[in-house]
Design an enzyme around this catalytic site. Structure first.
Site, mmCIF file in Angstrom:
data_model
loop_
_atom_site.group_PDB
_atom_site.id
_atom_site.type_symbol
_atom_site.label_atom_id
_atom_site.label_comp_id
_atom_site.label_asym_id
_atom_site.label_seq_id
_atom_site.Cartn_x
_atom_site.Cartn_y
_atom_site.Cartn_z
ATOM 1 N N GLY A 52 -6.836 38.519 -3.046
ATOM 2 C CA GLY A 52 -7.121 39.572 -2.083
ATOM 3 C C GLY A 52 -8.066 39.146 -0.977
ATOM 4 O O GLY A 52 -8.783 39.981 -0.416
ATOM 5 N N SER A 90 -4.095 33.051 -4.771
ATOM 6 C CA SER A 90 -4.785 33.203 -3.490
ATOM 7 C C SER A 90 -6.297 33.101 -3.692
ATOM 8 O O SER A 90 -6.792 32.064 -4.113
ATOM 9 C CB SER A 90 -4.372 34.521 -2.832
ATOM 10 O OG SER A 90 -4.759 34.547 -1.480
#
Length: 609
Positions: A130, A227
């Site tokens: 995120g 990520s």
């Protein structure tokens, strides 16, 4: 209440009540607190017991989710089983455990002889992504780990405990400044800056300390993340704290950070944030910090993002303490793989990415202009090298020659994605392979293994900005947890469900100390595990992949392009050292430098007026 509960007498923590799920094979303990936060921006304090009062839930009742850490607003309406999120910066440091009921039964009622011969279970921990500004994998139905835990029992008879953790985000986690440094020194704090990473460390230490009471093996802990979660794992490796024995880095490492922040820059962000909320930069340190601590959490997050606060960036300077074992060495593109390869306490690493990572930048790159981009790119890499790289992406290298804007838009998405995601993946996996398998480089005693994959299934959901895009950033999240299996199309003998299950099978095998697929090493042709929309999960050597991918409908694997990017950065390092490489990466990251729309400021797709 439409679910059954299970109360487990943990030998240290005492009775804990969770949900019985997956045909009573898994006990889901939701949002167990692992730390508290004494004040905004301060280090969290680890918990060694379950506090009498932590949040709104009854004491020792972990059947419902708690709070998320403040971040980007989230719409849960389209996710099955997900309730509206509640945010509280002081009550969000929790973790969720999918424990194996049969193991808990033995621990809670087994004889001393049974306990002495108990086979402890491996542990698989998820760090959500995120961009370090959003995400709540520890309370999200999309990222629920109960099906993975159940699958580990029913599919391969290798029961595995699954855990997901929450940590602070945005300014709550990453703000750094002279004021905060002075305050930390006055308070005697040992943990200075990068509080979100310290939160993660405390969660991993909590697991080490207490997972044995759930029947887990504290010496067989695997972490995986996508990520920002993957980047976090890379940072923990660099910090050199042996908190896990295996890890899977999915789309991200230190080279994914667009720039390495400097001390004057973090202070500038702090001052800009203070000014944006009406604070007096000329007041005392205590007055300035009081202003920042008194504004509502929602506004702090919005203001931080609005000023262009550190997104996908972190501070490594010696003023902070998370990287103190590096003794002043700053991890950057040029040295992070070498530093990572020295962590001999890790025995297995998965490194991978998605086929079209750059699609995540689509909103910003819509405004990129060919002429400006090409001029900037050749300024960074030089006329000759810049032309070679641009040519390899089918981008017209002469800024004076017209190029179709749509074609440029598509090709530049591939290029930018490769610069910050895929070429760093290649850099990492090639570097680890050389360190692990080259006797001259590593010595004969190392037993570490590295595995490579690439994911290229499409986003199967209509109505999304990512609909039917193959291999976009984070797309594997729709498959990895098996939480959407009822939604998958059922044609081709439930093809997508089968690929979801195979991914679970591979990662569970890895957590159990097995080789999920063949190792990535020169001796066997550099095997890469690929998941695509025709073949599903399958293995190829690198040479086989070069040949086969040329005729595949989504496009060839861009080995040639990645090699040219690597050569380009190597040339820059020869010319001006790692400083010139970092200058180049800053220029490439600053997308506002090659846009023509004055009303658009790139901030991960957010439009600012």
């Amino acid at each position: 209440m439409s679910y059954e509960t299970y109360t487990f007498p943990h030998p240290v923590l005492g009775p804990l009540t969770g949900r019985l799920v997956e045909n009573d094979s898994v006990v889901h303990f939701r949002s167990i607190p692992y730390a508290t936060i004494p004040a905004r921006f301060r280090p969290s304090e680890p918990l060694s017991a379950i506090p009498e009062i932590f949040d709104h839930r009854p004491h020792r009742q972990f059947t419902e989710y708690g709070f998320a850490c403040p971040g980007r607003a989230h719409d849960p309406s389209d996710l099955p089983g997900e309730l509206p999120r509640q945010y509280d910066e002081f009550k969000c440091l929790t973790l969720t455990i999918s424990a194996i009921k049969s193991q808990l039964d033995i621990v809670s009622s087994g004889s001393l002889e049974q306990l002495n011969h108990l086979q402890k279970l491996p542990v698989l921990i998820y760090l959500h992504g995120g961009a370090f500004t959003e995400g709540a994998g520890h309370i999200s139905s999309m990222h629920e780990t109960i099906r993975l835990a159940s699958f580990s029992i029913t599919d391969s008879s290798t029961p595995t405990i699954l855990i997901s953790i929450g940590y602070r985000l945005g300014a709550f986690a990453g703000l750094a400044s002279q004021d905060l440094l002075d305050e930390a020194i006055e308070n005697g704090d040992e943990e200075i800056f990068n509080q979100g990473l310290f939160d993660q460390r405390k969660a991993l230490l909590w697991v080490k300390k207490f997972i044995g009471g759930f029947g887990g093996d504290e010496d067989r802990v695997t972490v995986f993340g996508e990520s920002a979660g993957s980047m976090s794992i890379a940072l923990h490796l660099l910090a050199d704290e042996p908190l896990f024995s295996r890890c899977a880095m999915q789309s991200g490492n230190v080279a994914t950070f667009g720039r390495t922040l400097k001390w004057d820059e973090v202070n500038g962000i702090y001052e800009k944030l203070l000014k944006s909320i009406g604070g007096d930069a000329g007041g005392t340190k205590e007055q300035r910090l009081e202003v920042l601590r008194n504004i509502p959490q929602e506004r702090l997050w919005e203001e931080f993002i609005g000023i262009g606060g550190a997104v996908m960036e972190t501070y490594y300077g010696s003023e902070g303490t998370f990287f103190k074992k590096l003794e002043g060495v700053v991890p950057v593109y040029s040295n992070h793989v070498e530093l990572t390869a020295k962590r001999e306490w890790v025995d297995g690493v998965i490194v991978g990415d998605d086929f079209w990572e750059g699609y995540i930048f689509r909103n910003g790159l819509t405004h990129a202009k060919h002429k400006k981009f090409v001029k900037m790119f050749k300024t960074v890499f030089g006329q000759e090298m810049g032309t070679k790289i641009l040519d390899s992406y089918d981008i017209e290298p002469d800024e004076g020659v017209w190029m179709d804007q749509m074609k440029f838009f598509v090709r530049v998405m591939y290029l930018i994605g490769d610069l910050f995601f895929q070429q760093p993946t290649v850099q990492m996996v090639d570097g680890l392979s050389k360190a692990y398998y080259n006797p001259q480089a590593s010595g004969d005693g190392r037993k570490q293994k590295v595995f490579r994959y690439q994911f290229n299934l499409p986003n199967p959901w209509p109505g999304s900005p990512f609909s039917y895009v193959s291999g976009h950033h984070f797309v594997e999240m729709f498959y990895q947890f098996m939480t959407f299996r009822e939604r998958y199309p059922t044609h081709r003998n439930k093809f997508y469900q089968r690929q979801s299950e195979e991914m679970a099978r591979l990662w569970i095998a890895f957590a159990n100390g097995k080789n999920p697929w063949e190792e990535y090493k020169e001796q066997t042709g550099y095997k890469i595990q690929i998941c695509d929309d025709v073949n599903g999960w399958h293995s190829r050597t690198r040479d086989e992949d070069v040949e086969r991918s040329r005729d595949e409908q989504w496009g060839e694997r861009r080995y040639k392009q990645w090699e040219l990017i690597t050569e380009g950065f190597e040339n820059l390092e020869k010319e001006g050292g790692k400083e010139k490489v970092e200058w180049a990466r800053r220029k490439l990251w600053d997308m506002n430098g090659y846009m023509d729309d004055e009303d658009f400021v790139f901030s991960f797709g957010k439009k600012e007026d």
